[in-house]
Write an enzyme that holds these catalytic residues in place. Structure first.
Site, PDB file in Angstrom:
ATOM      1  N   SER A 185       0.825  -1.212   0.000  1.00 21.36           N
ATOM      2  CA  SER A 185       0.000   0.000   0.000  1.00 21.36           C
ATOM      3  C   SER A 185       0.855   1.256   0.000  1.00 21.36           C
ATOM      4  CB  SER A 185      -0.898  -0.002   1.240  1.00 21.36           C
ATOM      5  OG  SER A 185      -0.102  -0.103   2.406  1.00 21.36           O
TER       6      SER A 185
ATOM      7  N   SER B  26     -15.106  26.387 -26.455  1.00 25.26           N
ATOM      8  CA  SER B  26     -15.409  25.197 -27.254  1.00 25.26           C
ATOM      9  C   SER B  26     -14.348  25.051 -28.333  1.00 25.26           C
ATOM     10  CB  SER B  26     -16.791  25.356 -27.888  1.00 25.26           C
ATOM     11  OG  SER B  26     -16.897  24.550 -29.036  1.00 25.26           O
TER      12      SER B  26
ATOM     13  N   LYS C  27      -7.967   4.235   2.488  1.00 19.78           N
ATOM     14  CA  LYS C  27      -7.205   5.458   2.222  1.00 19.78           C
ATOM     15  C   LYS C  27      -7.341   5.951   0.780  1.00 19.78           C
ATOM     16  CE  LYS C  27      -4.003   3.303   4.542  1.00 19.78           C
ATOM     17  NZ  LYS C  27      -5.035   2.539   5.284  1.00 19.78           N
TER      18      LYS C  27
ATOM     19  N   LYS D 124     -18.551  30.266 -27.839  1.00 18.86           N
ATOM     20  CA  LYS D 124     -18.928  29.689 -26.556  1.00 18.86           C
ATOM     21  C   LYS D 124     -18.033  30.103 -25.380  1.00 18.86           C
ATOM     22  CE  LYS D 124     -21.388  26.106 -26.337  1.00 18.86           C
ATOM     23  NZ  LYS D 124     -22.402  25.901 -25.388  1.00 18.86           N
TER      24      LYS D 124
ATOM     25  N   GLU E 161     -20.107  22.666 -13.819  1.00 24.61           N
ATOM     26  CA  GLU E 161     -20.569  21.335 -14.245  1.00 24.61           C
ATOM     27  C   GLU E 161     -19.678  20.258 -13.631  1.00 24.61           C
ATOM     28  OE1 GLU E 161     -21.793  21.581 -18.697  1.00 24.61           O
ATOM     29  OE2 GLU E 161     -20.457  23.236 -18.256  1.00 24.61           O
TER      30      GLU E 161
ATOM     31  N   ASN F 182     -18.209  28.617 -21.596  1.00 29.02           N
ATOM     32  CA  ASN F 182     -18.995  27.634 -20.836  1.00 29.02           C
ATOM     33  C   ASN F 182     -18.659  27.610 -19.336  1.00 29.02           C
ATOM     34  OD1 ASN F 182     -20.208  26.768 -23.223  1.00 29.02           O
ATOM     35  ND2 ASN F 182     -18.539  25.344 -23.638  1.00 29.02           N
TER      36      ASN F 182
ATOM     37  N   GLN G  39      -7.500  -1.612   4.466  1.00 27.58           N
ATOM     38  CA  GLN G  39      -6.415  -0.865   3.839  1.00 27.58           C
ATOM     39  C   GLN G  39      -6.904  -0.015   2.654  1.00 27.58           C
ATOM     40  OE1 GLN G  39      -2.456  -2.717   3.384  1.00 27.58           O
ATOM     41  NE2 GLN G  39      -2.828  -2.666   1.206  1.00 27.58           N
TER      42      GLN G  39
HETATM   43  N1  ARG Z   1      -1.663  -1.159   5.613  1.00 26.20           N
HETATM   44  C1  ARG Z   1      -2.614  -1.566   6.587  1.00 26.20           C
HETATM   45  C2  ARG Z   1      -3.829  -0.626   6.593  1.00 26.20           C
HETATM   46  O1  ARG Z   1      -3.808   0.340   5.943  1.00 26.20           O
HETATM   47  C3  ARG Z   1      -1.991  -1.569   7.943  1.00 26.20           C
HETATM   48  C4  ARG Z   1      -1.097  -2.729   8.086  1.00 26.20           C
HETATM   49  C5  ARG Z   1      -1.766  -3.874   8.679  1.00 26.20           C
HETATM   50  N2  ARG Z   1      -1.221  -5.031   8.083  1.00 26.20           N
HETATM   51  C6  ARG Z   1      -1.430  -6.256   8.562  1.00 26.20           C
HETATM   52  N3  ARG Z   1      -0.903  -7.221   7.897  1.00 26.20           N
HETATM   53  N4  ARG Z   1      -2.080  -6.459   9.639  1.00 26.20           N
HETATM   54  O2  ARG Z   1      -4.798  -0.905   7.251  1.00 26.20           O
END
Ligand code: ARG
Length: 474
Positions: free
Chosen positions: A23, A277, A325, A283, A290, A285, A322
């Site tokens: 991540s 445009s 985010k 135009k 929008e 716009n 995870q």
């Molecule tokens: N990257 C994870 C999250 O965003 C946190 C890490 C937890 N990883 C795990 N293997 N328990 O929630």
């Protein structure tokens, strides 16, 4: 060993699995918060005797170094970095050696990520609330600028009753105020300290959560380890706050798009905030507005994604979380950009006062005539019907209320007197709406003054909070 958890594995983990589960590209945004959290954690580990003073100093110096690298964009992420927590730990051990391996004592990534998110979101709320107050100020300024402009209010997009354009603009100050309050309310739940619950059960090590919480300016400490690692209510709340703000801005955009139609022409948008445009040279716009509508739609879908993400999760931590985010960051980016753009445009937008007043139909005074009759003792339902008949008559004869003679009025009810002419005036109509929350000049003027004070207060409040807790401003 490439991964800190690889000890129990017989085989090297498959590269595609590594790619699929990492991540780092998303959570690297949390780097400085992760470091700030770690510094407080290390101070606590020393305080309770889990590390020596020298170890504490070394780790903190290492972390400060990494913070500098991050801030100067010099931190080198490696393909093997799984997430921001392990990337920073890896770098710490590179810089200070084996002592760095003590950093993760009495901590899991499951509680660490919640801390990172909460530290990040505290700053975000402050930032967003500042933008909201700024936008409220712009609406308020416009409301003062157009204090004397009368416009028709619309219901069902049909002309309804005369109001002050100021009153319309203040409606958005109100909506944004609820948004501000909602963000601040969510802040309370963000501001509950999660670290120290470990992976899910707590720890046998003699940690002092209250101490770490205090160092990081948290007002409360979470009370159940299972709840703490699984709780993303605060994240859902904050995204909802964002979407509702977007919905308000989208609805304002819709009015501006309509008011900008060639047939309506109530609004003058500066060239620099419009787009042209590729084909039609004439135009200009309102694409920004929008896109606010469009981006609100996308964000609403993302919020739904978060709801669905959370709905089937068993206690306690599950990796699904995870994905939160990606959704969070995308929504925050959009609402920030939207607020900033509207702050700019609002300061320069102009309304075509003459066209606005010229387009108001005399029929928007129908309720004023009804109330005139009611004041003279006619039951409301009967008065409504009398005025309905007058409207029908005007439509048939192609007349407005303004070209009816007193005798014509009298032919619908003998109650009509000369004073009906006073009623047939948009300004008088507006000023007669003195009931609480109504559009009379007196009310609106009072509201403008109230908002001036209130916005100043909100601003001071948020600036003080920023001084107290902001990590970004450090
Ligand atoms: N990257 C994870 C999250 O965003 C946190 C890490 C937890 N990883 C795990 N293997 N328990 O929630």
């Amino acid at each position: 060993m490439r991964y800190m958890w690889e000890g129990r594995f017989k085989e090297k983990v498959d590269v595609d699995i590594i790619e699929f589960t990492k991540s780092i590209n998303v959570d690297k945004k949390l780097a400085i918060y992760d470091i700030e959290g770690s510094i407080a954690h290390v101070k606590m580990l020393f305080k309770v005797g889990l590390i020596t003073e020298e170890e504490k100093e070394k780790i903190i110096r290492g972390l400060e170094n990494i913070k500098k690298e991050i801030k100067e964009n010099k931190f080198k992420f490696l393909p093997s970095d799984e997430d921001i927590h392990t990337a920073i730990e890896r770098r710490l051990i590179e810089i200070i050696g084996k002592i760095g391996e003590k950093l993760h004592t009495a901590r899991s990534r499951n509680d660490q990520i919640v801390l990172d998110e909460k530290l990040f979101l505290r700053d975000e709320v402050i930032y967003l609330v500042k933008l909201i107050i700024d936008l409220q100020k712009r609406f308020l300024e416009k409301s003062e600028e157009y204090f004397d402009t009368v416009i028709s209010a619309y219901t069902h997009l049909k002309q309804s009753q005369p109001i002050l354009l100021s009153h319309y603009l203040l409606a958005y100050v109100e909506k944004l105020e609820r948004d501000r309050e909602r963000f601040m309310d969510t802040y309370k739940r963000i501001n509950i300290f999660p670290l120290g619950v470990g992976a899910c059960a707590g720890t046998s090590l003699p940690i002092d959560r209250a101490y770490t919480a205090k160092l990081l300016n948290f007002s409360e400490i979470s009370r159940n380890s299972l709840d703490t690692v699984s709780d993303r209510d605060f994240l859902l709340e904050i995204t909802f706050c964002c979407i509702l703000t977007m919905i308000h801005l989208s609805s304002f955009s819709q009015d501006i798009i309509i008011w900008n139609m060639d047939e309506i022409n109530f609004v003058k948008l500066p060239d620099k905030y419009c787009t042209g445009s590729s084909l039609m040279p004439h135009k200009k716009n309102p694409d920004v507005f929008e896109l606010i509508r469009g981006k609100t739609a996308v964000c609403t879908g993302l919020l739904n994604g978060l709801l669905v993400l959370l709905k089937d999760l068993p206690l306690s931590y599950n990796r699904d979380i995870q994905e939160d985010k990606k959704i969070l960051f995308e929504i925050l980016k959009t609402v920030e950009a939207t607020l900033k753009i509207l702050i700019k445009i609002l300061s320069e937008i102009k309304f075509n006062k003459e066209i606005i007043i010229e387009k108001i139909s005399s029929f928007t005074l129908s309720v004023d005539i009804v109330e005139y009759l009611v004041k003279k003792g006619i039951p409301f339902r009967e008065a409504h019907s009398i005025v309905g008949n007058i409207v029908k008559y005007c439509i048939e004869k192609n007349k407005t209320f303004f070209n009816l003679t007193l005798n014509e009025f009298k032919s619908f009810s003998p109650i009509f007197e000369k004073d009906i002419l006073q009623i047939l005036n948009f300004k008088n109509s507006v000023n007669s709406k003195i009931s609480g929350g109504g559009t009379s000049s007196i009310n609106v003027k009072k509201e403008i003054e109230r908002w001036k004070k209130k916005l100043k207060k909100s601003w001071n409040l948020i600036i003080n909070l920023e001084k107290e807790v902001s990590i970004l401003k450090k």
